[in-house]
Structure formats: structure tokens, C-alpha cells
Design a protein around this motif. Sequence first.
Motif, mmCIF file in Angstrom:
data_model
loop_
_atom_site.group_PDB
_atom_site.id
_atom_site.type_symbol
_atom_site.label_atom_id
_atom_site.label_comp_id
_atom_site.label_asym_id
_atom_site.label_seq_id
_atom_site.Cartn_x
_atom_site.Cartn_y
_atom_site.Cartn_z
ATOM 1 N N MET A 216 0.181 7.497 -1.329
ATOM 2 C CA MET A 216 -1.130 6.960 -2.143
ATOM 3 C C MET A 216 -1.539 5.459 -1.718
ATOM 4 O O MET A 216 -0.455 4.640 -1.670
ATOM 5 C CB MET A 216 -0.809 6.922 -3.883
ATOM 6 N N PRO A 217 -2.606 5.429 -1.547
ATOM 7 C CA PRO A 217 -3.065 3.682 -0.885
ATOM 8 C C PRO A 217 -2.847 2.898 -1.994
ATOM 9 O O PRO A 217 -2.842 3.221 -3.393
ATOM 10 C CB PRO A 217 -4.682 4.030 -0.755
ATOM 11 N N VAL A 218 -2.394 1.473 -1.672
ATOM 12 C CA VAL A 218 -2.184 0.766 -2.767
ATOM 13 C C VAL A 218 -3.287 0.458 -3.576
ATOM 14 O O VAL A 218 -4.644 0.369 -2.950
ATOM 15 C CB VAL A 218 -1.760 -0.674 -1.919
ATOM 16 N N ARG A 219 -3.287 0.045 -4.739
ATOM 17 C CA ARG A 219 -4.049 -0.414 -5.910
ATOM 18 C C ARG A 219 -3.659 -1.439 -6.638
ATOM 19 O O ARG A 219 -2.742 -1.679 -6.639
ATOM 20 C CB ARG A 219 -4.468 0.906 -6.612
ATOM 21 N N ARG A 220 -4.751 -2.342 -6.912
ATOM 22 C CA ARG A 220 -4.517 -3.435 -7.704
ATOM 23 C C ARG A 220 -3.731 -3.311 -8.902
ATOM 24 O O ARG A 220 -2.668 -4.109 -9.273
ATOM 25 C CB ARG A 220 -5.906 -4.246 -7.821
ATOM 26 N N GLU A 221 -4.197 -2.318 -9.705
ATOM 27 C CA GLU A 221 -3.432 -2.047 -10.955
ATOM 28 C C GLU A 221 -2.049 -1.840 -10.907
ATOM 29 O O GLU A 221 -1.176 -2.218 -11.700
ATOM 30 C CB GLU A 221 -4.074 -1.065 -11.753
ATOM 31 N N ASP A 222 -1.526 -1.142 -9.526
ATOM 32 C CA ASP A 222 -0.126 -0.856 -9.316
ATOM 33 C C ASP A 222 0.668 -1.902 -8.820
ATOM 34 O O ASP A 222 1.841 -2.078 -9.209
ATOM 35 C CB ASP A 222 -0.009 0.133 -7.968
ATOM 36 N N VAL A 223 -0.020 -2.844 -7.920
ATOM 37 C CA VAL A 223 0.851 -4.229 -7.487
ATOM 38 C C VAL A 223 0.824 -4.985 -8.832
ATOM 39 O O VAL A 223 1.764 -5.622 -8.905
ATOM 40 C CB VAL A 223 -0.199 -4.773 -6.658
ATOM 41 N N ASP A 224 -0.280 -5.256 -9.788
ATOM 42 C CA ASP A 224 -0.094 -5.847 -10.965
ATOM 43 C C ASP A 224 0.954 -5.348 -11.778
ATOM 44 O O ASP A 224 1.722 -6.146 -12.696
ATOM 45 C CB ASP A 224 -1.412 -5.993 -11.727
ATOM 46 N N ALA A 225 1.047 -4.109 -12.035
ATOM 47 C CA ALA A 225 2.199 -3.340 -12.644
ATOM 48 C C ALA A 225 3.633 -3.772 -12.319
ATOM 49 O O ALA A 225 4.663 -4.011 -12.948
ATOM 50 C CB ALA A 225 1.955 -2.004 -12.829
ATOM 51 N N LEU A 226 3.710 -3.850 -10.849
ATOM 52 C CA LEU A 226 4.866 -4.062 -10.101
ATOM 53 C C LEU A 226 5.281 -5.468 -10.589
ATOM 54 O O LEU A 226 6.637 -5.791 -10.597
ATOM 55 C CB LEU A 226 4.955 -3.894 -8.743
ATOM 56 N N SER A 227 4.430 -6.363 -10.540
ATOM 57 C CA SER A 227 4.567 -7.822 -10.796
ATOM 58 C C SER A 227 5.256 -8.029 -11.982
ATOM 59 O O SER A 227 5.978 -8.745 -12.289
ATOM 60 C CB SER A 227 3.344 -8.664 -10.536
#
Length: 235
Positions: A216-227
Motif C-alpha cells: 500500500m502506498p504511504v499515506r500521511r495518516e499512517d506516518v503520523d500514527a507510526l510517529s
Amino acid sequence: MMMLRWWKRIGYGFQLLLIFSLLIGTYTAWWWIDSARTCETQEEYNLRGICLMRIQERAEQGDNAAEWAYGDYFMSENRQQEAIAWHLKAMQGARSGLSLRGNMEAYCDRVPGFEARTVEAIMLRVVQNSPDAHLRLLQLYAYPGCGAFDLDKASAQIPLLTQCAHLSIDHYLRTAEEKHYRVPPATRAAIRSNMALCEKELAGQIPPDTTVQEFMPVRREDVDALSRRLAALEP
């Protein structure tokens, strides 16, 4: 006029048979033409017509991607023995990161030929000349369902990643939490470095097609959740 007289003379039953045959022939021709036209959009699990013939030919010639695809086709047809045989051949012939597929993790220690030692050995061989394969190793080592499961080894893969791996890292962190594994400080720093790659991808710097990428391509919400998940680990 001759055709009309002939048509009337052959009888109603034979007329219906000819019409039915014509419809079947027309549909068959359309089906083959459409299968060729849609080759680019067909997936492994719904291959048909000319596309299936092309995949079969390429697989029989040793094309690795075609071997995986042909195996997926057999799996969709519930012909598991043939599917596994093609997938096993594809795994054994792997030479690049793109030749390593999620099937290897899913089959690990569940299907003969896909024992943990074998799967790990092939990935370690491939990664020497294809560094993007570190992503596949991370996924293997962080998967509790396989005998290769080892969070220390998984941690060691993260600094070596060449692509954004937000989904795999998130899975690694969730597994670490479930197993009460303390993520080393160096690994946390490596995760932050990987998130920088994710930011570049979000900005439009798409990795090359020759690099293993997550499904799945990277999404802003996923990166924020990982952070946020990473921040929760901080002392």
C-alpha cells in the motif's frame, strides 16, 4: 435471393442452431480479443485467455515473476499442489528483491519446501546483491508464525532498509509490544531515519519500480500514527 431460399429451405430447427452457433462464435472471439486488450489490468488470480497463455509461456521459460503469477492462478483455481510447485520454483530461482514474495512468509513452516531455514537462507543470499530485500527479511523476522521469528534480527534490518517501510515497521513495533520486547535506542533512531524516506515519498519522490515496495502506498495518516507509536516508546 438464393440465400433467402436456402435459408427458408433448411428449416426452423437448423436456423436456430446456426444462429446459436454464430452467437457462440461471436462471444468466443470477443472473449479472446478482450482478454488480450485487458492484459495490463488482469491480476494473477483472474488470468484468462491470451494473458494466461503468455504467463504460462513465460513461466515455462523461467521468468520469475511469471512463475509467481502462474502459481497464484493455480491457487485461485484450487489447484494447490500445482500452485505450490510453481511458487517453490520461483522462490528457489530468486535473484533480486522483487523475486521475494509474501508467499514465502505465509508458507513458512506450513508448506513443504518453505521451511524457515530455507526461506531465510534464500533471502540472505538475495540481499547480498539486492539490498532492497532487507524489507523482506524484516517482514520474515517479525512474523511470529514462522520459525525464523527473531526480533533482534528484525531490529538489525531496519537501519539497512532502502525504502519507506511504514507498514512493516508498524507491525514490528506492535509485535515488540505484544512480546514485551524492548526496542533498542539505535533501532528507534533507524525508524526515524526511515520515516524521513517516507516523507520524501509523500513529497512525490517515488522509489524506482525495481525496488521492493510495500503493498500500500504511504499515506500521511499512517506516518503520523507510526510517529505516535514510536513516541510512546520513549522513556
